[in-house]
Design an enzyme around this catalytic site. Structure first.
Site, PDB file in Angstrom:
ATOM      1  N   PRO A   9       0.790  -1.233   0.000  1.00 29.51           N
ATOM      2  CG  PRO A   9      -0.103  -1.099   2.139  1.00 29.51           C
ATOM      3  CD  PRO A   9       0.548  -2.064   1.176  1.00 29.51           C
ATOM      4  CG  ASN A  10      -0.227   4.317   1.254  1.00 33.89           C
ATOM      5  OD1 ASN A  10      -1.202   4.854   0.735  1.00 33.89           O
ATOM      6  ND2 ASN A  10      -0.280   3.753   2.446  1.00 33.89           N
ATOM      7  NE  ARG A  17       4.113   6.546   1.566  1.00 26.49           N
ATOM      8  CZ  ARG A  17       4.318   5.332   2.024  1.00 26.49           C
ATOM      9  NH1 ARG A  17       4.758   4.380   1.232  1.00 26.49           N
ATOM     10  NH2 ARG A  17       4.065   5.053   3.270  1.00 26.49           N
ATOM     11  CE1 TYR A  22       9.017   4.897   3.011  1.00 25.20           C
ATOM     12  CE2 TYR A  22       7.489   6.755   2.912  1.00 25.20           C
ATOM     13  CZ  TYR A  22       7.940   5.599   3.530  1.00 25.20           C
ATOM     14  OH  TYR A  22       7.316   5.128   4.656  1.00 25.20           O
ATOM     15  CG  ASN A  72       8.377  -2.068   0.357  1.00 27.38           C
ATOM     16  OD1 ASN A  72       7.807  -2.199   1.446  1.00 27.38           O
ATOM     17  ND2 ASN A  72       9.016  -0.958   0.037  1.00 27.38           N
ATOM     18  CB  ALA A  75       1.455   0.091   6.287  1.00 26.04           C
ATOM     19  CG  HIS A  78       4.995  -2.314  10.188  1.00 27.97           C
ATOM     20  ND1 HIS A  78       6.298  -2.758  10.243  1.00 27.97           N
ATOM     21  CD2 HIS A  78       5.004  -1.269   9.308  1.00 27.97           C
ATOM     22  CE1 HIS A  78       7.052  -2.004   9.440  1.00 27.97           C
ATOM     23  NE2 HIS A  78       6.281  -1.097   8.870  1.00 27.97           N
ATOM     24  CG  ASP A  85      -0.663 -17.395   8.143  1.00 29.93           C
ATOM     25  OD1 ASP A  85       0.406 -17.443   8.785  1.00 29.93           O
ATOM     26  OD2 ASP A  85      -1.787 -17.463   8.689  1.00 29.93           O
ATOM     27  CD  GLU A  96       9.569  -7.571   5.121  1.00 29.03           C
ATOM     28  OE1 GLU A  96       8.896  -8.618   5.121  1.00 29.03           O
ATOM     29  OE2 GLU A  96       9.587  -6.771   6.068  1.00 29.03           O
ATOM     30  CG  HIS A  98      10.975  -2.472   4.890  1.00 26.34           C
ATOM     31  ND1 HIS A  98       9.615  -2.305   4.780  1.00 26.34           N
ATOM     32  CD2 HIS A  98      11.174  -3.684   5.454  1.00 26.34           C
ATOM     33  CE1 HIS A  98       9.013  -3.365   5.285  1.00 26.34           C
ATOM     34  NE2 HIS A  98       9.929  -4.219   5.695  1.00 26.34           N
ATOM     35  CB  ILE A  99      12.431   2.635   0.447  1.00 26.21           C
ATOM     36  CG1 ILE A  99      11.931   1.845  -0.775  1.00 26.21           C
ATOM     37  CG2 ILE A  99      13.186   3.895   0.033  1.00 26.21           C
ATOM     38  CD1 ILE A  99      10.763   2.487  -1.489  1.00 26.21           C
ATOM     39  CB  SER A 100      12.500   4.260   5.302  1.00 24.01           C
ATOM     40  OG  SER A 100      11.431   3.423   5.719  1.00 24.01           O
ATOM     41  NE  ARG A 105      10.006   5.916   8.743  1.00 22.98           N
ATOM     42  CZ  ARG A 105       9.077   5.773   7.786  1.00 22.98           C
ATOM     43  NH1 ARG A 105       9.194   4.816   6.878  1.00 22.98           N
ATOM     44  NH2 ARG A 105       8.043   6.590   7.748  1.00 22.98           N
ATOM     45  NE  ARG A 109       6.899   4.191  10.054  1.00 18.03           N
ATOM     46  CZ  ARG A 109       5.854   4.370   9.238  1.00 18.03           C
ATOM     47  NH1 ARG A 109       5.498   3.420   8.383  1.00 18.03           N
ATOM     48  NH2 ARG A 109       5.147   5.478   9.261  1.00 18.03           N
TER      49      ARG A 109
HETATM   50  C1  DQA Z   1       8.231   0.970   3.917  1.00 15.00           C
HETATM   51  C2  DQA Z   1       8.289   1.162   5.433  1.00 15.00           C
HETATM   52  C3  DQA Z   1       6.924   0.950   6.062  1.00 15.00           C
HETATM   53  O1  DQA Z   1       6.983   1.135   7.468  1.00 15.00           O
HETATM   54  C4  DQA Z   1       5.927   1.928   5.498  1.00 15.00           C
HETATM   55  O2  DQA Z   1       4.631   1.685   6.025  1.00 15.00           O
HETATM   56  C5  DQA Z   1       5.909   1.964   4.029  1.00 15.00           C
HETATM   57  C6  DQA Z   1       7.159   1.847   3.286  1.00 15.00           C
HETATM   58  C7  DQA Z   1       9.584   1.301   3.247  1.00 15.00           C
HETATM   59  O3  DQA Z   1       9.746   0.907   2.084  1.00 15.00           O
HETATM   60  O4  DQA Z   1      10.436   1.952   3.839  1.00 15.00           O
HETATM   61  O5  DQA Z   1       4.870   2.188   3.410  1.00 15.00           O
HETATM   62  O6  DQA Z   1       7.935  -0.391   3.652  1.00 15.00           O
END
Ligand code: DQA
Length: 138
Positions: A9-10, A17, A22, A72, A75, A78, A85, A96, A98-100, A105, A109
Site C-alpha cells: 500500500p501507498n 510520497r 522514500y 515490499n 505498512a 507491521h 501466512d 523483503e 524496505h526503502i527506509s 523510525r 515499524r
Molecule cells: C516501507 C516502510 C513501512 O513502514 C511503510 O509503512 C511503508 C514503506 C519502506 O519501504 O520503507 O509504506 O515499507
C-alpha cells in the site's frame, strides 16, 4: 530466472510520497533500473493497496514458474498475519525490502510479521534495496 516484484500500500505514490523519506524514484523507475541492470532475469511487477489482492498474488505465484519474490509489504509488514501466512504457504523464496530503515523510525515499524518468513531483509538502503535483493536471488 523469473522474479516477481511486489509492492504494497501507498507505494503506487512512490516518487511523490514523502520524498524526504522514500526518495524521488517511482516504481516505474525501479522497474526500468532492474530490467537494465539484470537483463538475464525476467521481472514481473505488481502493486496493490489491498491486503487480499496481495494474498491472492502469492497463491497465483505459488502455482507459476516464478523462482523468487522481492516484496515490499509497506505498512502490511507491521500488521498482516494473512500475508505472513501467504508467504509461508507459497513456499517461495522472498526477500523483503524496505526503502527506509524501519528500525530507525517509529516503534510500531520495528516489527515485521512478513520478515519472519522471508529469506532475508534489506532495509534503509533506499530504492537500491530492490537491486540488491534481485542480485541476492540470482
Ligand atoms: C516501507 C516502510 C513501512 O513502514 C511503510 O509503512 C511503508 C514503506 C519502506 O519501504 O520503507 O509504506 O515499507
Amino acid at each position: 530466472m523469473k522474479i516477481a516484484v511486489l509492492n504494497g500500500p501507498n507505494l503506487n505514490r512512490l516518487g511523490k510520497r514523502e520524498p524526504e523519506i522514500y526518495g524521488s524514484k517511482t516504481l516505474d523507475d525501479i522497474a526500468a533500473e532492474l530490467r537494465s541492470a539484470i537483463p538475464e532475469a525476467e521481472f514481473e511487477f505488481y502493486q496493490s493497496n489491498h491486503e487480499g489482492d496481495l494474498v491472492d498474488k502469492f497463491s497465483e505465484l505459488a502455482e507459476s514458474d516464478c523462482q523468487g519474490v522481492i516484496f515490499n509489504p509497506a505498512a502490511y509488514s507491521h500488521t498482516s498475519v494473512a500475508l505472513r501466512d501467504a508467504i509461508s504457504a507459497s513456499g517461495l523464496t522472498v526477500i523483503e525490502v524496505h526503502i527506509s530503515n524501519i528500525h530507525s523510525r517509529e516503534q510500531f515499524r520495528h516489527h515485521s510479521f512478513t520478515a519472519e518468513v522471508s529469506k532475508g531483509v534489506i532495509t534503509g538502503l533506499g530504492t537500491d534495496g530492490y537491486l540488491l535483493a534481485a542480485r541476492a536471488l540470482l
